[in-house]
Enzyme design. Structure first.
Site, PDB file in Angstrom:
ATOM      1  N   THR A  87       0.878  -1.166   0.000  1.00 44.77           N
ATOM      2  CA  THR A  87       0.000   0.000   0.000  1.00 44.77           C
ATOM      3  C   THR A  87       0.918   1.220   0.000  1.00 44.77           C
ATOM      4  O   THR A  87       1.070   1.900   1.014  1.00 44.77           O
ATOM      5  CB  THR A  87      -0.925  -0.001   1.238  1.00 44.77           C
ATOM      6  OG1 THR A  87      -0.138  -0.230   2.417  1.00 44.77           O
ATOM      7  CG2 THR A  87      -1.988  -1.071   1.149  1.00 44.77           C
ATOM      8  N   ARG A 155       4.457  -6.706  11.151  1.00 42.44           N
ATOM      9  CA  ARG A 155       5.333  -5.943  12.037  1.00 42.44           C
ATOM     10  C   ARG A 155       6.781  -6.341  11.875  1.00 42.44           C
ATOM     11  O   ARG A 155       7.603  -6.002  12.716  1.00 42.44           O
ATOM     12  CB  ARG A 155       4.948  -6.258  13.494  1.00 42.44           C
ATOM     13  CG  ARG A 155       3.881  -5.378  14.065  1.00 42.44           C
ATOM     14  CD  ARG A 155       3.599  -5.848  15.460  1.00 42.44           C
ATOM     15  NE  ARG A 155       3.136  -4.778  16.327  1.00 42.44           N
ATOM     16  CZ  ARG A 155       2.840  -4.944  17.610  1.00 42.44           C
ATOM     17  NH1 ARG A 155       2.970  -6.139  18.156  1.00 42.44           N
ATOM     18  NH2 ARG A 155       2.435  -3.942  18.337  1.00 42.44           N
ATOM     19  N   LYS A 206      -0.668  -0.046  14.241  1.00 47.62           N
ATOM     20  CA  LYS A 206       0.457  -0.241  13.311  1.00 47.62           C
ATOM     21  C   LYS A 206       1.099   1.097  12.940  1.00 47.62           C
ATOM     22  O   LYS A 206       2.323   1.251  12.933  1.00 47.62           O
ATOM     23  CB  LYS A 206      -0.046  -0.960  12.057  1.00 47.62           C
ATOM     24  CG  LYS A 206       0.853  -0.874  10.852  1.00 47.62           C
ATOM     25  CD  LYS A 206       2.140  -1.642  11.077  1.00 47.62           C
ATOM     26  CE  LYS A 206       3.207  -1.208  10.116  1.00 47.62           C
ATOM     27  NZ  LYS A 206       3.771  -2.224   9.316  1.00 47.62           N
ATOM     28  N   ARG A 213       8.636   5.723  16.059  1.00 43.99           N
ATOM     29  CA  ARG A 213      10.056   5.545  15.747  1.00 43.99           C
ATOM     30  C   ARG A 213      10.566   6.697  14.879  1.00 43.99           C
ATOM     31  O   ARG A 213      11.646   7.235  15.106  1.00 43.99           O
ATOM     32  CB  ARG A 213      10.238   4.195  15.039  1.00 43.99           C
ATOM     33  CG  ARG A 213      11.663   3.700  15.028  1.00 43.99           C
ATOM     34  CD  ARG A 213      11.706   2.203  14.859  1.00 43.99           C
ATOM     35  NE  ARG A 213      13.036   1.722  14.525  1.00 43.99           N
ATOM     36  CZ  ARG A 213      13.987   1.502  15.412  1.00 43.99           C
ATOM     37  NH1 ARG A 213      13.752   1.718  16.685  1.00 43.99           N
ATOM     38  NH2 ARG A 213      15.173   1.054  15.039  1.00 43.99           N
ATOM     39  N   CYS A 260       8.670   1.621   5.257  1.00 43.47           N
ATOM     40  CA  CYS A 260       7.652   1.769   6.320  1.00 43.47           C
ATOM     41  C   CYS A 260       7.693   3.130   6.985  1.00 43.47           C
ATOM     42  O   CYS A 260       6.706   3.856   7.003  1.00 43.47           O
ATOM     43  CB  CYS A 260       7.858   0.679   7.363  1.00 43.47           C
ATOM     44  SG  CYS A 260       7.980  -0.943   6.621  1.00 43.47           S
ATOM     45  N   ARG A 407      26.833   7.292  10.032  1.00 41.14           N
ATOM     46  CA  ARG A 407      26.231   6.307  10.959  1.00 41.14           C
ATOM     47  C   ARG A 407      27.104   5.997  12.163  1.00 41.14           C
ATOM     48  O   ARG A 407      26.875   4.985  12.825  1.00 41.14           O
ATOM     49  CB  ARG A 407      25.939   4.993  10.226  1.00 41.14           C
ATOM     50  CG  ARG A 407      24.971   5.099   9.073  1.00 41.14           C
ATOM     51  CD  ARG A 407      23.533   5.129   9.521  1.00 41.14           C
ATOM     52  NE  ARG A 407      22.656   5.325   8.374  1.00 41.14           N
ATOM     53  CZ  ARG A 407      21.417   5.773   8.467  1.00 41.14           C
ATOM     54  NH1 ARG A 407      20.883   6.055   9.635  1.00 41.14           N
ATOM     55  NH2 ARG A 407      20.690   5.933   7.394  1.00 41.14           N
TER      56      ARG A 407
HETATM   57  N1  SAJ Z   1      17.282   4.532  11.812  1.00 41.37           N
HETATM   58  C1  SAJ Z   1      17.931   5.664  12.315  1.00 41.37           C
HETATM   59  N2  SAJ Z   1      18.102   5.776  13.667  1.00 41.37           N
HETATM   60  C2  SAJ Z   1      17.644   4.815  14.543  1.00 41.37           C
HETATM   61  C3  SAJ Z   1      16.972   3.682  14.029  1.00 41.37           C
HETATM   62  C4  SAJ Z   1      16.805   3.570  12.651  1.00 41.37           C
HETATM   63  O1  SAJ Z   1      18.355   6.560  11.570  1.00 41.37           O
HETATM   64  O2  SAJ Z   1      17.839   4.990  15.756  1.00 41.37           O
HETATM   65  C5  SAJ Z   1      17.048   4.407  10.349  1.00 41.37           C
HETATM   66  C6  SAJ Z   1      17.596   3.137   9.718  1.00 41.37           C
HETATM   67  O3  SAJ Z   1      18.924   3.282   9.346  1.00 41.37           O
HETATM   68  C7  SAJ Z   1      16.664   2.982   8.528  1.00 41.37           C
HETATM   69  C8  SAJ Z   1      15.338   3.531   9.011  1.00 41.37           C
HETATM   70  O4  SAJ Z   1      15.638   4.298  10.170  1.00 41.37           O
HETATM   71  O5  SAJ Z   1      17.107   3.759   7.433  1.00 41.37           O
HETATM   72  C9  SAJ Z   1      14.284   2.499   9.339  1.00 41.37           C
HETATM   73  O6  SAJ Z   1      14.856   1.381   9.996  1.00 41.37           O
HETATM   74  P1  SAJ Z   1      14.169   0.643  11.256  1.00 41.37           P
HETATM   75  O7  SAJ Z   1      15.062  -0.428  11.697  1.00 41.37           O
HETATM   76  O8  SAJ Z   1      13.750   1.644  12.250  1.00 41.37           O
HETATM   77  O9  SAJ Z   1      12.801   0.067  10.719  1.00 41.37           O
HETATM   78  P2  SAJ Z   1      12.262  -0.741   9.433  1.00 41.37           P
HETATM   79  O10 SAJ Z   1      11.680   0.276   8.500  1.00 41.37           O
HETATM   80  O11 SAJ Z   1      13.222  -1.714   8.891  1.00 41.37           O
HETATM   81  O12 SAJ Z   1      11.085  -1.574  10.113  1.00 41.37           O
HETATM   82  C10 SAJ Z   1      10.047  -0.899  10.816  1.00 41.37           C
HETATM   83  C11 SAJ Z   1       9.873  -1.607  12.161  1.00 41.37           C
HETATM   84  N3  SAJ Z   1       9.023  -0.826  13.044  1.00 41.37           N
HETATM   85  C12 SAJ Z   1       9.419  -0.454  14.298  1.00 41.37           C
HETATM   86  O13 SAJ Z   1      10.480  -0.754  14.761  1.00 41.37           O
HETATM   87  C13 SAJ Z   1       8.432   0.334  15.095  1.00 41.37           C
HETATM   88  C14 SAJ Z   1       9.297  -2.994  11.911  1.00 41.37           C
HETATM   89  O14 SAJ Z   1       9.003  -3.636  13.139  1.00 41.37           O
HETATM   90  C15 SAJ Z   1       8.019  -2.897  11.057  1.00 41.37           C
HETATM   91  O15 SAJ Z   1       7.466  -4.170  10.778  1.00 41.37           O
HETATM   92  C16 SAJ Z   1       8.397  -2.262   9.752  1.00 41.37           C
HETATM   93  O16 SAJ Z   1       8.878  -0.949  10.023  1.00 41.37           O
HETATM   94  C17 SAJ Z   1       7.182  -2.245   8.850  1.00 41.37           C
HETATM   95  O17 SAJ Z   1       7.129  -3.066   7.922  1.00 41.37           O
HETATM   96  O18 SAJ Z   1       6.252  -1.475   9.106  1.00 41.37           O
END
Ligand code: SAJ
Length: 433
Positions: A87, A155, A206, A213, A260, A407
């Site tokens: 979506t 999730r 969701k 985050r 996401c 990073r």
């Molecule tokens: N990132 C940062 N700083 C942080 C954490 C992450 O800059 O402290 C960046 C990462 O490098 C990346 C982005 O954020 O570019 C997203 O990464 P992520 O690990 O936060 O999340 P996703 O997008 O891989 O997965 C998220 C997860 N949601 C949460 O943790 C609340 C996952 O559990 C969900 O299933 C997923 O979104 C989804 O499909 O919705």
């Protein structure tokens, strides 16, 4: 034997299909992409997830997982159907439900008594009640009475799909109690950590997880920008602030990527209406979207301070995946950084140990190839391979020893100790001294 159809064999649908098939269900995986269907039939996994390859192969060879493009036929004989299509967000910021509607059309054509319809795809709150239910009821069958309908939002974080499908808490949002009960029974066969609610609360839940985050990361990024102004090291400050028992500040970085966090906050704010303070969600998105451009600013600053202006600067970008340990490059900050640098006429080479995607930059086949003769190394993704790299050897291969670390892959003082000129997100000038 319970027969499940999974509509959409992507990052979510494929692991879901494989896990149910390896939990003794008979599963039909459906995708409009014939290549994916062919791959599954051949027992080949096109998604990089720990253990998925083997489980898929086993499930296919045992006949527990089959694949087809014909969803209508598959749903006809099924006890349950799980929809896991995209979506995505459109250019104009609205949400594209075309894949969802086409999946629902498939289901409606074969809707029959007793069928459980689950949607794992992320939805705008109200979609289940106002769109999905009436759409399926046009068949003449009634939800809760003739068929069952639940939202069970996915999730899983890419790179941990199977582990999280089995163990991460899962929210079950039925359109009514009967639907919740049926969905609970189904998912309890693969995961014991289930929480039941209504469909709209599940949709809302969701979105608020990912927006939480995103907002937290935006706060960390804002602090990084401020730390650069004040001159301190944001990582040190965050570490210290996090010693407070009730504080947990996230990590700043080169940007927020992935499918996401870059989308769900928009889905959430689309139902905010005129609620006071709704701008909070959008401003967080803006901060996070700005970070790749800030990386480019840091690179330009380095070029100026190091006296490389006017030279044909060679830049090596390390990491094109959107986060560490995955080959997924969707909405990766690297794309914006590379395109911006290329537009400015720099010679850009990119390397990622997990993917060949380079967003138009020259492709390097190894870390050494990428950094050889480079003036600046730009770290965009915190892959473990970069953290454990031999940085003194990397320095020896470079023309100029300049790092722009998005990073905090290298400890700045260690890098400085090796003779690098270190620039990093949130690393202020005083911290350097
Ligand atoms: N990132 C940062 N700083 C942080 C954490 C992450 O800059 O402290 C960046 C990462 O490098 C990346 C982005 O954020 O570019 C997203 O990464 P992520 O690990 O936060 O999340 P996703 O997008 O891989 O997965 C998220 C997860 N949601 C949460 O943790 C609340 C996952 O559990 C969900 O299933 C997923 O979104 C989804 O499909 O919705």
């Amino acid at each position: 034997m319970t027969l499940i159809t999974v509509l959409g064999l992507g990052y979510v649908g494929l692991p879901v299909a494989v896990l149910f098939a390896s939990s003794s269900f008979k599963v039909v995986g459906v995708d409009v992409d014939e290549k994916r269907v062919e791959a599954v039939r051949a027992g080949t996994c096109y998604i990089s997830e720990p253990d998925l390859n083997k489980l898929l192969k086993d499930a296919v060879s045992e006949g527990l997982l089959i694949a087809t493009v014909n969803g209508v036929e598959a749903v006809k004989d099924s006890d349950a159907v799980i929809i896991a299509v995209n979506t995505p967000i459109k250019e104009n910021g609205s949400i594209d439900y075309s894949q969802l509607m086409s999946a629902l059309q498939t289901v409606r054509k074969s809707l029959h008594e007793g069928l459980l319809v689950v949607i794992e795809s992320t939805l705008i709150p109200g979609t289940m009640v106002n769109v999905v239910k009436p759409f399926l009821e046009e068949s003449g069958l009634k939800a809760e009475k003739d068929f069952y309908l639940a939202h069970v939002p996915e999730r899983i974080a890419p790179g941990r799909a199977l582990e999280e499908l089995r163990n991460a808490p899962k929210v079950i949002g039925g359109i009514g109690p009967e639907s919740s009960k049926k969905a609970y029974e189904l998912y309890s066969r693969i995961n014991k950590n289930l929480y039941v609610t209504d469909a709209t609360t599940a949709e809302f839940t969701k979105l608020i997880e990912n927006t939480f985050r995103d907002i937290n990361i935006a706060y960390a990024n804002l602090l990084a920008l401020m730390a650069e102004k004040i001159g301190v090291d944001v990582h040190e400050a965050i570490k210290l602030a996090n010693t407070h028992p009730r504080v947990n500040i996230h990590l700043p970085g080169a940007g927020v990527g992935g499918p996401c966090l870059t989308k769900d906050p928009y889905m959430l704010s689309s139902v905010a209406g005129d609620v006071y303070g709704r701008e909070l969600i959008q401003i967080a998105r803006k901060i996070n979207d700005y970070m790749p451009l800030h990386m480019v600013e840091l690179i330009l600053k380095a070029i100026k301070e190091e006296g490389l202006e006017g030279e044909s600067v060679k830049i090596a970008v390390l990491g094109t995946a959107y986060k560490s340990g995955v080959n997924d490059t969707r909405a990766s900050p690297a794309e914006k950084i590379i395109k911006e640098l290329s537009k400015k006429g720099f010679s850009v080479t990119a390397y990622d140990p997990y993917t060949d995607e380079t967003f138009g930059a020259e492709t390097a086949n190894s870390l050494e190839d990428a950094v050889r003769d480079a003036d600046i190394v730009v770290i965009v993704t915190d892959h473990k391979e970069f953290k454990s790299a031999d940085w003194s050897r990397i320095g020896a291969l470079m023309k100029h020893k300049i790092i722009v670390d998005g990073r905090r892959v290298i400890e700045p003082h260690a890098a400085i100790g090796m003779g690098f000129h270190y620039y990093g997100v949130g690393f202020g000038r005083l911290a350097r001294a």
